[in-house]
Design a protein around this motif. Structure first.
Motif, PDB file in Angstrom:
ATOM      1  N   ALA A 122      43.142  27.327  54.201  1.00 47.80           N
ATOM      2  CA  ALA A 122      44.039  27.221  52.794  1.00 47.80           C
ATOM      3  C   ALA A 122      42.714  25.519  52.206  1.00 47.80           C
ATOM      4  CB  ALA A 122      44.850  26.926  53.320  1.00 47.80           C
ATOM      5  N   VAL A 123      42.866  25.015  52.311  1.00 44.85           N
ATOM      6  CA  VAL A 123      42.187  24.062  51.773  1.00 44.85           C
ATOM      7  C   VAL A 123      40.762  24.298  51.341  1.00 44.85           C
ATOM      8  CG1 VAL A 123      40.886  21.028  51.860  1.00 44.85           C
ATOM      9  CG2 VAL A 123      43.264  22.223  53.119  1.00 44.85           C
ATOM     10  N   GLY A 124      40.011  24.878  51.902  1.00 51.32           N
ATOM     11  CA  GLY A 124      38.513  25.461  51.589  1.00 51.32           C
ATOM     12  C   GLY A 124      39.323  26.520  49.929  1.00 51.32           C
ATOM     13  N   GLN A 125      39.496  27.493  50.345  1.00 54.67           N
ATOM     14  CA  GLN A 125      39.975  28.496  49.175  1.00 54.67           C
ATOM     15  C   GLN A 125      40.383  27.215  48.037  1.00 54.67           C
ATOM     16  OE1 GLN A 125      43.104  31.043  51.291  1.00 54.67           O
ATOM     17  NE2 GLN A 125      41.769  32.453  52.205  1.00 54.67           N
ATOM     18  N   ARG A 126      41.194  26.173  48.224  1.00 55.60           N
ATOM     19  CA  ARG A 126      41.476  25.560  47.347  1.00 55.60           C
ATOM     20  C   ARG A 126      40.336  24.911  46.969  1.00 55.60           C
ATOM     21  NH1 ARG A 126      43.850  25.382  42.472  1.00 55.60           N
ATOM     22  NH2 ARG A 126      44.528  23.350  42.366  1.00 55.60           N
ATOM     23  N   MET A 127      39.468  24.361  47.150  1.00 62.13           N
ATOM     24  CA  MET A 127      38.242  23.891  46.788  1.00 62.13           C
ATOM     25  C   MET A 127      37.610  24.814  45.763  1.00 62.13           C
ATOM     26  SD  MET A 127      36.791  21.531  50.066  1.00 62.13           S
ATOM     27  CE  MET A 127      35.823  21.067  49.000  1.00 62.13           C
ATOM     28  N   ALA A 131      36.420  24.222  42.191  1.00 63.61           N
ATOM     29  CA  ALA A 131      34.989  24.686  41.417  1.00 63.61           C
ATOM     30  C   ALA A 131      35.425  25.636  40.631  1.00 63.61           C
ATOM     31  CB  ALA A 131      34.567  24.855  42.853  1.00 63.61           C
ATOM     32  N   GLN A 132      35.645  26.820  40.455  1.00 62.87           N
ATOM     33  CA  GLN A 132      35.421  28.510  39.353  1.00 62.87           C
ATOM     34  C   GLN A 132      36.224  27.457  38.429  1.00 62.87           C
ATOM     35  OE1 GLN A 132      34.011  31.158  40.286  1.00 62.87           O
ATOM     36  NE2 GLN A 132      34.636  31.184  38.088  1.00 62.87           N
ATOM     37  N   ASP A 133      37.991  26.821  38.423  1.00 59.13           N
ATOM     38  CA  ASP A 133      38.030  25.857  37.546  1.00 59.13           C
ATOM     39  C   ASP A 133      37.178  25.042  36.615  1.00 59.13           C
ATOM     40  OD1 ASP A 133      40.650  27.942  38.092  1.00 59.13           O
ATOM     41  OD2 ASP A 133      41.566  26.159  38.868  1.00 59.13           O
ATOM     42  N   TYR A 134      36.397  24.464  36.881  1.00 56.35           N
ATOM     43  CA  TYR A 134      36.055  23.315  36.738  1.00 56.35           C
ATOM     44  C   TYR A 134      34.571  24.008  36.378  1.00 56.35           C
ATOM     45  CZ  TYR A 134      39.249  20.352  36.670  1.00 56.35           C
ATOM     46  OH  TYR A 134      40.886  19.662  36.890  1.00 56.35           O
ATOM     47  N   SER A 135      33.682  25.057  36.826  1.00 57.09           N
ATOM     48  CA  SER A 135      32.780  25.671  36.685  1.00 57.09           C
ATOM     49  C   SER A 135      32.337  26.441  34.444  1.00 57.09           C
ATOM     50  CB  SER A 135      32.641  26.554  37.709  1.00 57.09           C
ATOM     51  OG  SER A 135      32.058  26.614  38.342  1.00 57.09           O
TER      52      SER A 135
END
Length: 136
Positions: A122-127, A131-135
């Protein structure tokens, strides 16, 4: 060369916490963020093994397992270090890209027994989403 650095930290109300120095440098292939970085590079197994061999691992991990974890990170968008870099610590890492190149590493760490596989995912998917949102 991409070298992840700690630039911010999140404090907790728990009596014990993990802490890295701000702007601490980690080896290129080291830890979860190193695996996440390697996943963005789409390196061959041979190159991954070369990078793995250059590091000193405090925990127990084989080159085969390291390569497998990088391949998993290629698919998932985040990587997990289960006590290989620091015994007793589990870390997750993802990478923010700028212009198609790795620019920033995101990490989250906790004491190993605090995170089961479900919570890690769950934490990994959110991270990976962050990362995708800020790329760009």
């Amino acid at each position: 060369t991409f070298i992840p650095k700690a630039s911010a930290r999140l404090a907790t109300s728990l009596p014990m916490r993990l802490d890295m120095d701000i702007r601490q440098r980690l080896p290129k292939f080291g830890g979860a963020v190193g695996r996440a970085w390697a996943a963005t590079q789409r390196l061959s197994d041979a190159k991954l093994r070369e990078g793995f061999a250059r590091l000193q691992w405090a925990g127990s991990i084989t080159a085969d397992r390291f390569v497998e974890e990088v391949r998993e990170a290629e698919d998932a968008g985040y990587a997990v270090d289960r006590e290989a870099l620091y015994p007793g610590v589990v870390s997750l890492g993802s990478v923010i890209m700028r212009g198609g190149e790795p620019a920033y590493g995101l990490t989250a760490s906790d004491i190993a027994h605090n995170l089961d596989d479900e919570r890690l995912e769950a934490v990994g998917q959110r991270m990976a989403e962050l990362a995708q949102d800020y790329s760009r």
